[in-house]
Design a protein around this motif. Structure first.
Motif, PDB file in Angstrom:
ATOM      1  N   ARG A 145       0.817  -1.210   0.000  1.00 22.34           N
ATOM      2  CA  ARG A 145       0.000   0.000   0.000  1.00 22.34           C
ATOM      3  C   ARG A 145       0.857   1.269   0.000  1.00 22.34           C
ATOM      4  NH1 ARG A 145      -5.137   0.342   1.783  1.00 22.34           N
ATOM      5  NH2 ARG A 145      -4.594   2.069   3.171  1.00 22.34           N
TER       6      ARG A 145
ATOM      7  N   THR B 271      -3.453   0.408  -4.955  1.00 24.99           N
ATOM      8  CA  THR B 271      -3.157  -0.238  -3.673  1.00 24.99           C
ATOM      9  C   THR B 271      -3.962   0.349  -2.524  1.00 24.99           C
ATOM     10  OG1 THR B 271      -1.338   1.251  -3.033  1.00 24.99           O
ATOM     11  CG2 THR B 271      -0.792  -0.614  -4.474  1.00 24.99           C
TER      12      THR B 271
ATOM     13  N   GLN C  96      -7.274   0.866  -2.758  1.00 23.54           N
ATOM     14  CA  GLN C  96      -8.656   0.392  -2.903  1.00 23.54           C
ATOM     15  C   GLN C  96      -8.820  -0.910  -2.131  1.00 23.54           C
ATOM     16  OE1 GLN C  96     -10.888   2.286  -4.497  1.00 23.54           O
ATOM     17  NE2 GLN C  96      -9.298   3.767  -5.029  1.00 23.54           N
ATOM     18  N   GLU C  97      -9.045  -0.806  -0.822  1.00 22.70           N
ATOM     19  CA  GLU C  97      -9.077  -1.996   0.027  1.00 22.70           C
ATOM     20  C   GLU C  97     -10.180  -2.972  -0.354  1.00 22.70           C
ATOM     21  OE1 GLU C  97      -9.051  -1.165   4.173  1.00 22.70           O
ATOM     22  OE2 GLU C  97      -7.357   0.207   4.064  1.00 22.70           O
ATOM     23  N   ASP C  98     -11.304  -2.467  -0.870  1.00 24.60           N
ATOM     24  CA  ASP C  98     -12.414  -3.339  -1.214  1.00 24.60           C
ATOM     25  C   ASP C  98     -12.419  -3.712  -2.697  1.00 24.60           C
ATOM     26  OD1 ASP C  98     -12.955  -0.814  -2.100  1.00 24.60           O
ATOM     27  OD2 ASP C  98     -15.058  -0.792  -1.478  1.00 24.60           O
TER      28      ASP C  98
ATOM     29  N   MET D 265      -6.690  -5.535  -4.590  1.00 27.14           N
ATOM     30  CA  MET D 265      -6.205  -5.791  -3.237  1.00 27.14           C
ATOM     31  C   MET D 265      -6.820  -7.050  -2.641  1.00 27.14           C
ATOM     32  SD  MET D 265      -3.876  -3.615  -2.612  1.00 27.14           S
ATOM     33  CE  MET D 265      -3.654  -3.842  -0.840  1.00 27.14           C
ATOM     34  N   GLN D 266      -8.067  -7.331  -2.931  1.00 25.89           N
ATOM     35  CA  GLN D 266      -8.740  -8.461  -2.311  1.00 25.89           C
ATOM     36  C   GLN D 266      -8.316  -9.801  -2.884  1.00 25.89           C
ATOM     37  OE1 GLN D 266     -13.009  -8.091  -2.315  1.00 25.89           O
ATOM     38  NE2 GLN D 266     -13.014  -6.815  -0.485  1.00 25.89           N
TER      39      GLN D 266
END
Length: 284
Positions: A252, A259, A261-263, A267-268
Motif C-alpha cells: 500500500r 493499492t 482500494q481496500e475493497d 487488493m482483495q
C-alpha cells in the motif's frame, strides 16, 4: 453527451461471476453516446459497447442474464436495427451473462481461450465462433476488429477496435479504478504490460473500459504506467525480504491508487498471485 436511462428493468440481488467477486445488481442501466454511431451502456456488470450500423447492431459484451431485456430496450432507443453480433471481451459472467439470450438471435464471437474458460466454468451459451489472433465484423461498410494482444486480465482477452471512430473497447484490460489479475484463468501482470503496449500501438483517442467512465488515450497510458509501477514496487519489496503474507499491507502507498482500494479486486484477490508471479521472475 446523449444519455438515456432505463429504470426498474433489472432484478436486484447478488450474482457471483466466474473469476470475480459477488456483484450487487442495480436498478438502472443507462446509455450514452461515445461518438457518432457508438454508445456505451453503463450499469451492473461490464460496460456494453453498442456500434450502430444500417444493417444491424454490434454489441461488445452483454452484462448479466437478467440485463437482456434492458439492454435490448436501450439499443432500440438508438437503432431500429436488430443486434446481429456480440463480441465477448473475456469469459467473466458480468460480461457474458446475456449470451444465453443473445445466442438465440445473434452470433457471439470470442477468443478461443475465452470459450475454453467458459466451458471449464460450465457457463451458458459459449460462442459458436472463435478466433486466435484477430478477426473482424463488417456491416454496412462499418468495420469492427477484435484482437488478442496477449495475456493480461485473463488468457482470453479481446481488444475491440473501431478504426473509423479511433476508439477501442478494452473489456477488463482497462478499468477505471483498479484491475483484477485472474491468475486462475491465465492472467499475468507482466503480460498485461505487453498487451497494453500493443493496444497503445493502435490509432485511438477514446477507450471504453470494462468498468467505469470512458477513458481517453492519456488514461490508458496512465493505466499502463501504474501497472509497471506496481510491479516495480512489488519487486522492490520482495528483494527487501517481504513475505507473501506481508504483501497486502506493505504494498500500500498513496503514490499507487490501486493499492489504496481496500475493497477492490486488485487488493482483495490479486495480491497473492501477484506476489507469486513477481517472486518467480526474481528467482535465480
Amino acid at each position: 453527451m446523449l444519455r438515456m436511462t432505463l429504470q426498474g428493468a433489472l432484478i436486484a440481488g447478488v450474482v457471483l461471476c466466474p473469476g470475480a467477486v459477488a456483484v450487487e445488481a442495480q436498478d438502472e442501466l443507462s446509455i450514452e453516446m461515445v461518438k457518432d454511431g457508438l454508445y456505451v451502456i453503463f450499469g451492473p456488470g461490464g460496460n456494453v459497447g453498442v456500434r450502430v450500423t444500417d444493417e444491424g447492431v454490434i454489441l461488445v459484451d452483454d452484462k448479466f442474464p437478467q440485463n437482456f431485456d434492458a439492454i435490448q430496450e436501450l439499443v432500440s432507443q438508438v437503432s431500429a436495427q436488430p443486434v446481429r453480433y456480440v463480441l465477448n471481451t473475456h469469459h467473466h459472467g458480468d460480461h457474458t451473462g446475456g449470451n444465453a439470450s443473445y445466442i438465440e438471435i445473434a452470433e457471439i464471437i470470442a477468443h478461443q481461450n475465452a470459450r475454453d474458460n467458459m466451458l471449464r466454468g460450465n457457463q451458458d451459451a459459449p460462442p459458436r465462433v472463435v478466433f486466435t489472433h484477430e478477426t473482424a465484423v463488417y456491416l454496412a461498410g462499418v468495420e469492427v476488429r477484435a484482437f488478442h494482444m496477449g495475456t493480461g486480465h485473463t488468457n482470453g482477452d479481446a481488444l475491440i477496435y473501431f478504426p473509423d471512430l479511433e476508439t477501442v473497447h478494452g473489456g477488463d484490460l482497462l478499468h477505471a479504478i483498479a484491475p483484477f489479475i485472474d491468475y486462475a484463468n491465465g492472467g499475468s501482470s507482466s503480460g498485461w504490460v505487453s498487451t497494453l503496449n500493443n493496444i497503445l500501438a493502435l490509432d485511438f483517442d477514446m477507450a471504453i473500459p470494462g468498468h467505469g467512465p470512458v477513458m481517453d488515450r492519456s488514461d490508458v497510458v496512465a493505466f499502463r504506467n501504474q501497472m509497471e509501477d506496481v510491479r516495480a514496487r512489488m519487486a522492490e519489496l520482495i528483494r527487501g525480504g517481504m513475505s507473501r503474507n506481508e504483501a497486502p499491507a506493505r504494498i500500500r502507498t498513496e503514490a499507487l491508487s490501486w493499492t489504496m482500494q481496500e475493497d477492490g479486486l486488485f487488493m482483495q484477490r490479486s495480491i497473492p498471485g501477484f506476489y507469486d508471479e513477481v517472486a518467480a521472475e526474481l528467482a535465480p
